[in-house]
Design a protein around this motif. Structure first.
Motif, PDB file in Angstrom:
ATOM      1  N   HIS A 139       5.149  -4.833  12.283  1.00 17.58           N
ATOM      2  CA  HIS A 139       6.405  -4.680  11.550  1.00 17.58           C
ATOM      3  C   HIS A 139       6.107  -4.211  10.126  1.00 17.58           C
ATOM      4  O   HIS A 139       5.530  -4.930   9.329  1.00 17.58           O
ATOM      5  N   TRP A 140       6.512  -2.976   9.821  1.00 11.78           N
ATOM      6  CA  TRP A 140       6.279  -2.400   8.506  1.00 11.78           C
ATOM      7  C   TRP A 140       7.539  -2.504   7.660  1.00 11.78           C
ATOM      8  O   TRP A 140       8.665  -2.479   8.165  1.00 11.78           O
ATOM      9  N   GLY A 141       7.336  -2.558   6.351  1.00 15.57           N
ATOM     10  CA  GLY A 141       8.421  -2.441   5.396  1.00 15.57           C
ATOM     11  C   GLY A 141       8.172  -1.239   4.499  1.00 15.57           C
ATOM     12  O   GLY A 141       7.026  -0.869   4.252  1.00 15.57           O
ATOM     13  N   LEU A 142       9.254  -0.620   4.035  1.00 11.04           N
ATOM     14  CA  LEU A 142       9.149   0.522   3.120  1.00 11.04           C
ATOM     15  C   LEU A 142      10.161   0.338   2.000  1.00 11.04           C
ATOM     16  O   LEU A 142      11.358   0.142   2.257  1.00 11.04           O
ATOM     17  N   VAL A 152       0.844  -1.196   0.000  1.00 10.28           N
ATOM     18  CA  VAL A 152       0.000   0.000   0.000  1.00 10.28           C
ATOM     19  C   VAL A 152       0.875   1.240   0.000  1.00 10.28           C
ATOM     20  O   VAL A 152       2.049   1.194   0.385  1.00 10.28           O
ATOM     21  N   PRO A 153       0.323   2.403  -0.408  1.00 14.26           N
ATOM     22  CA  PRO A 153       1.142   3.615  -0.462  1.00 14.26           C
ATOM     23  C   PRO A 153       0.956   4.597   0.688  1.00 14.26           C
ATOM     24  O   PRO A 153       1.820   5.438   0.923  1.00 14.26           O
ATOM     25  N   CYS A 154      -0.166   4.535   1.415  1.00 19.82           N
ATOM     26  CA  CYS A 154      -0.545   5.662   2.272  1.00 19.82           C
ATOM     27  C   CYS A 154      -0.777   5.247   3.723  1.00 19.82           C
ATOM     28  O   CYS A 154      -1.709   4.474   4.003  1.00 19.82           O
ATOM     29  N   PHE A 175       4.972  -0.866   2.450  1.00 21.25           N
ATOM     30  CA  PHE A 175       4.620   0.404   1.826  1.00 21.25           C
ATOM     31  C   PHE A 175       5.538   0.654   0.635  1.00 21.25           C
ATOM     32  O   PHE A 175       6.750   0.430   0.708  1.00 21.25           O
ATOM     33  N   ALA A 176       4.966   1.109  -0.459  1.00 22.57           N
ATOM     34  CA  ALA A 176       5.734   1.365  -1.670  1.00 22.57           C
ATOM     35  C   ALA A 176       5.066   2.483  -2.456  1.00 22.57           C
ATOM     36  O   ALA A 176       3.850   2.729  -2.321  1.00 22.57           O
ATOM     37  N   HIS A 177       5.856   3.168  -3.266  1.00 28.00           N
ATOM     38  CA  HIS A 177       5.360   4.311  -4.038  1.00 28.00           C
ATOM     39  C   HIS A 177       5.850   4.208  -5.476  1.00 28.00           C
ATOM     40  O   HIS A 177       6.812   4.860  -5.869  1.00 28.00           O
ATOM     41  N   PRO A 178       5.180   3.358  -6.263  1.00 26.35           N
ATOM     42  CA  PRO A 178       5.578   3.216  -7.661  1.00 26.35           C
ATOM     43  C   PRO A 178       5.308   4.491  -8.455  1.00 26.35           C
ATOM     44  O   PRO A 178       4.536   5.363  -8.015  1.00 26.35           O
TER      45      PRO A 178
END
Length: 297
Positions: A142-145, A128-130, A222-225
């Motif tokens: 535990h989050w990943g970015l 997800v991005p947000c 979390f990712a922002h393509p």
């Protein structure tokens, strides 16, 4: 002739139509039925509609618009635009020709999925991005970015309000030493190497495979393509744009008017900040109000 044609019938477009319909202006909304957040199970942070499926919110909005006789919703794509203020022409995918005094562009953007196995399959669920849209539901986990540029450093700091367990994936990028030092001071580990695949065990969790073969499990990623507008009408019109960290957005003034008089823009297409259904809705309403006011003699 319509008063306004709105191209794009998601949150921004329907919000604009509502304001114009209540002003008894004649409006046609063209929509392809492919909102950007259709992959999400729930939409969050929108007052009165928190934790509802986004498609359900849009369906209810369309039902509410049916009480306004001057609003027409059309399932069609706008193929071309010509003309100028007070006399715009729009050709649709169904071969229909429409005319209007004003236009609102709200056809949004599309996310360009990277060529990583499992990325597209997890988009909207485990990727997800947000954080404002999805952070509360996974707070404390535990989050990943995935690093996508300097803006990722700000995001890593922002995420602390939701979790103190964050892993940053460099994905082959060269992260400056001063940023690495700051991340280390915040107990944020950096995993170097390119992401080779992403596996989704279920729920929000993801297993990130780092080439040549190590795995890191996170509870959400979390990712922002990169993004691009979902249509090219603004290019054909020569509208001014601004650069954002992930793509371009249409340049608008405080009234949501673009560089071409009589054409307004709202939603993700014209939002260089953080997209959300809340900002899209107020931008659409603002565009509708100022489009209506511009036609008052």
């Amino acid at each position: 002739m319509d008063d306004v044609i709105i191209i794009g019938g998601s949150f921004a477009g329907l919000a604009g139509a509502l304001q114009l319909g209540r002003a008894r202006r004649k409006v046609t909304v063209l929509d392809t039925g492919l909102p950007r957040n259709r992959f999400a199970g729930h939409s969050h942070g929108m007052l009165g509609h928190d934790h509802k499926p986004p498609l359900d919110i849009l369906a209810e909005a369309r039902r509410q618009l049916a009480r306004y006789p001057t609003i027409k919703l059309v399932d069609a794509r706008a193929d071309s635009i010509s003309g100028a203020i007070d006399d715009f022409s729009v050709s649709t995918s169904g071969g229909e020709g429409l005319r209007a005094r004003r236009l609102i562009l709200s056809y949004g953007i599309v996310d360009q999925m990277p060529d990583v196995p499992g990325f597209a399959e997890g988009w909207g669920t485990s990727i997800v991005p947000c954080p404002y849209c999805d952070g509360f539901e996974v707070a404390g986990q535990h989050w990943g970015l995935v690093w996508s540029g300097p803006q990722s450093h700000n995001q890593a700091r922002l995420f602390h309000d939701w979790t103190d367990r964050l892993t940053l994936f460099a994905d082959g990028h060269d992260i400056p030493s001063d940023i690495r030092a700051d991340l280390a001071s915040r107990n944020i580990p950096v995993v170097d190497g390119r992401i080779g695949a992403i596996v989704h065990p279920g729920g929000h969790s993801a297993i990130v495979t780092i080439e040549p073969g190590s795995d890191v499990a996170v509870d959400i990623l979390f990712a922002h393509p990169r993004t691009k507008p979902s249509a090219s009408l603004h290019d054909a019109l020569g509208l001014a744009t601004v650069n954002t960290p992930t793509g371009i957005a249409l340049k608008v003034d405080e009234r949501r008017e673009t560089s071409l008089p009589g054409i307004y823009a709202a939603g993700d297409l014209a939002n260089p900040g953080m997209p959300s259904v809340t900002t899209a809705t107020w931008q659409g309403a603002t565009a509708g109000i100022f489009a209506q006011q511009s036609m008052v003699a």
